[in-house]
Design an enzyme around this catalytic site. Structure first.
Site, PDB file in Angstrom:
ATOM      1  CE1 TYR A  78      -9.242   2.096  -8.147  1.00 10.45           C
ATOM      2  CE2 TYR A  78      -7.318   2.144  -9.570  1.00 10.45           C
ATOM      3  CZ  TYR A  78      -8.214   1.440  -8.802  1.00 10.45           C
ATOM      4  OH  TYR A  78      -8.072   0.097  -8.684  1.00 10.45           O
ATOM      5  CE1 TYR A  88      -2.987  -3.265  -8.158  1.00 12.14           C
ATOM      6  CE2 TYR A  88      -1.514  -1.443  -7.690  1.00 12.14           C
ATOM      7  CZ  TYR A  88      -2.091  -2.637  -7.322  1.00 12.14           C
ATOM      8  OH  TYR A  88      -1.766  -3.203  -6.115  1.00 12.14           O
ATOM      9  NE  ARG A 103      -3.421   3.443 -10.864  1.00 14.16           N
ATOM     10  CZ  ARG A 103      -3.196   4.685 -10.536  1.00 14.16           C
ATOM     11  NH1 ARG A 103      -2.748   5.542 -11.429  1.00 14.16           N
ATOM     12  NH2 ARG A 103      -3.393   5.106  -9.310  1.00 14.16           N
ATOM     13  CB  CYS A 153     -18.243   3.830 -27.402  1.00 15.35           C
ATOM     14  SG  CYS A 153     -17.682   3.647 -29.087  1.00 15.35           S
ATOM     15  CD  GLU A 154     -18.183   3.096 -21.260  1.00 13.97           C
ATOM     16  OE1 GLU A 154     -18.602   3.876 -20.383  1.00 13.97           O
ATOM     17  OE2 GLU A 154     -18.699   2.004 -21.521  1.00 13.97           O
ATOM     18  CD  GLU A 170       0.612  -8.988   1.888  1.00 20.28           C
ATOM     19  OE1 GLU A 170      -0.281  -8.147   1.636  1.00 20.28           O
ATOM     20  OE2 GLU A 170       0.374 -10.081   2.417  1.00 20.28           O
ATOM     21  N   PRO A 171       4.625  -5.124  -0.921  1.00 24.42           N
ATOM     22  CG  PRO A 171       6.829  -4.486  -1.450  1.00 24.42           C
ATOM     23  CD  PRO A 171       6.026  -5.426  -0.580  1.00 24.42           C
ATOM     24  NE  ARG A 196      -0.398   2.415  -5.801  1.00 22.87           N
ATOM     25  CZ  ARG A 196      -1.528   2.419  -6.511  1.00 22.87           C
ATOM     26  NH1 ARG A 196      -1.557   2.987  -7.696  1.00 22.87           N
ATOM     27  NH2 ARG A 196      -2.633   1.879  -6.024  1.00 22.87           N
ATOM     28  N   GLY A 216       0.757  -1.235   0.000  1.00 16.48           N
ATOM     29  CA  GLY A 216       0.000   0.000   0.000  1.00 16.48           C
ATOM     30  C   GLY A 216       0.791   1.291   0.000  1.00 16.48           C
TER      31      GLY A 216
HETATM   32  C1  PLP Z   1      -3.267  -5.023  -3.535  1.00 14.50           C
HETATM   33  C2  PLP Z   1      -2.644  -5.602  -2.325  1.00 14.50           C
HETATM   34  C3  PLP Z   1      -1.302  -5.335  -2.011  1.00 14.50           C
HETATM   35  C4  PLP Z   1      -0.444  -4.388  -2.819  1.00 14.50           C
HETATM   36  O1  PLP Z   1      -0.858  -3.070  -2.727  1.00 14.50           O
HETATM   37  P1  PLP Z   1       0.063  -1.900  -3.365  1.00 14.50           P
HETATM   38  O2  PLP Z   1      -0.706  -0.686  -3.110  1.00 14.50           O
HETATM   39  O3  PLP Z   1       0.190  -2.207  -4.822  1.00 14.50           O
HETATM   40  O4  PLP Z   1       1.372  -1.936  -2.657  1.00 14.50           O
HETATM   41  C5  PLP Z   1      -0.749  -5.973  -0.931  1.00 14.50           C
HETATM   42  N1  PLP Z   1      -1.475  -6.820  -0.161  1.00 14.50           N
HETATM   43  C6  PLP Z   1      -2.772  -7.089  -0.414  1.00 14.50           C
HETATM   44  C7  PLP Z   1      -3.513  -8.026   0.452  1.00 14.50           C
HETATM   45  C8  PLP Z   1      -3.404  -6.479  -1.502  1.00 14.50           C
HETATM   46  O5  PLP Z   1      -4.691  -6.735  -1.750  1.00 14.50           O
END
Ligand code: PLP
Length: 425
Positions: A327, A383, A323, A354-355, A284-285, A287, A245
């Site tokens: 978003y 993404y 994106r 067509c949007e 868990e990176p 992005r 995240g």
């Molecule tokens: C999507 C997700 C991530 C990665 O999020 P980023 O914003 O891309 O770092 C990590 N863990 C879980 C459980 C996710 O759903």
């Protein structure tokens, strides 16, 4: 010194390049729209994580959904990364790259099916991040059926507000993700009774594109307390997964120093987690590792005026990069060939779909563009293709990976036969 932004002009009069490889050359060779990624930047970002967390045992589990290209997964696997998956399909990708890498896989997601759980159990993944008591029951049943002991972490919902787009905020009680942290101890007790479950971890993931370190620190503090409580209940909790995240800066005119960002992030997390002994950290990176390593190259098809507005119509569309439509996300857009003395114009950059939501930029000041010009939509490595579709029967773009001075095709452009393959008349 590796630049934060791999897409740059080697000198002011030469075309935009990816690690020195001309994007005009790549577009001529592979066509457009074309995703281009820098392998050097991806590995640089991975190393930033490993060095920021060097003071604690850890494993960086790259979040596959950000960009699931097999060649990128292989690159990360070869450099020791683990993987965070959210489906059986993503596990199949890891197995295709390296069967042994399964032991570095964490499995998240609120809707794991029995078939997905079985595949993960048979593959011997590192740990399941379980998101509900019902999922825990199913996992216990499948694990005892297959006689495979499953390592388990409960993904807890810490009720932390993270400033980001509402669609990608996940850490509040009102969200579908995780188990309310106040109920977690009771669910862990259920897990501990199951012979084939080994509740040995705790996990949390509060959302995506979060730019401040504070919410991560707040979530870590709550999880640290939970771990102390669980240990006092007699559970041997040996790992903590802090999710992903961490956000990037999509506006290149704002200063952004990834080293500094990760340093602040590590400081916020480690404050409450490092004092806990015998704890391995899982990260868990997604992005942060791939976004700025990638760009989407597209050619201008038409420039048209409707009343006061000027529209630059490109051959890429929302199906290739959703994106902005999904978003309201900002992506910098830059012409690949700087035109001497080009005037600035305020334009909308739009695709052929067509949007009305099919846009890459609205009321954006850009150097004047003409049909045939090549532009790069920056920071599209995360993404991008992984969220693409075939809407409007548009084949997905090709993907190229730049490694040093060489570029190679890692996904060919789809053909109409690819699109029609599953269908019957
Ligand atoms: C999507 C997700 C991530 C990665 O999020 P980023 O914003 O891309 O770092 C990590 N863990 C879980 C459980 C996710 O759903």
């Amino acid at each position: 010194m590796i630049s934060t932004r791999p897409f740059a002009h080697p000198d002011p009069s030469s075309p935009l390049a990816c690690d020195g490889v001309s994007l005009e050359t790549l577009a001529k060779k592979f066509g457009t729209p074309l995703y281009t990624y820098s392998a050097g930047q991806i590995l640089h970002r991975l190393r930033l994580f490993t060095s920021a967390f060097a003071s604690i045992p850890h494993l960086v589990c790259y979040s596959v959904k950000a960009n699931s290209a097999l060649a990128i997964l292989k690159l990360l696997d070869q450099h020791g990364a683990g993987f965070d998956i959210v489906s059986g399909g993503e596990l199949e990708r890891i197995l295709r790259v390296n069967k042994q890498a399964a032991e570095r896989v964490v499995f998240s997601g609120v809707g794991k099916t029995a078939a997905e759980i079985d595949l993960a159990l048979r593959s011997g993944i590192l740990i399941f991040n379980v998101e509900s008591a019902a999922e825990l029951d199913l996992l216990a049943e499948r694990a005892s059926k297959l006689r495979k002991r499953a390592r388990v972490a409960l993904r807890v919902n810490p009720d932390v507000f993270a400033e980001t787009h509402p669609y990608i905020s996940t850490g509040l009680r009102e969200h579908k993700f995780g188990i309310d942290i106040r109920q977690a101890r009771a669910v862990y007790k259920l897990a501990a009774k199951q012979k084939y479950l080994d509740p040995c971890g705790a996990s949390v993931h509060i959302g995506s594109q979060i730019r401040s370190a504070d919410p991560f620190g707040a979530a870590a503090e709550r999880v640290a307390q939970l771990i102390r409580d669980l240990r006092s209940d007699g559970l041997a909790i040996t790992s903590v997964d802090v999710g992903g995240g961490l956000g990037i800066e999509y506006h290149s005119d704002h200063s952004f120093n990834p080293e500094e960002k990760i340093h602040q992030y590590a400081t916020a997390l480690l404050k409450s987690l490092r004092p806990i002994e015998n704890l391995r950290l899982l990260l868990e990176p997604g992005r942060f590792i791939v976004a700025q390593a990638g760009a989407l190259l597209t050619r201008v098809l038409y420039v048209k005026k409707n009343g006061e507005k000027t529209f630059v119509v490109t051959d890429a569309a929302m199906n290739d990069l959703i994106r902005p439509a999904l978003y309201q996300a900002h992506h910098d857009i830059v012409p690949v060939m700087p035109r001497k003395g080009a005037r600035k114009k305020v334009v909308d950059v739009v695709g052929p779909v067509c949007e009305t939501g099919d846009f890459f930029a609205r009321d954006r000041e850009l150097p004047e563009l003409k049909p045939g010009d090549l532009v790069a939509i920056l920071d599209a490595g995360a993404y991008g293709l992984s969220l693409s579709s075939n809407y409007n029967s548009r084949p997905r773009p090709a993907e190229v990976l730049v490694e040093g001075k060489r570029a190679r095709l890692i996904r060919r452009r789809e053909t109409m036969d690819d699109l029609f393959a599953p269908e019957q008349i």
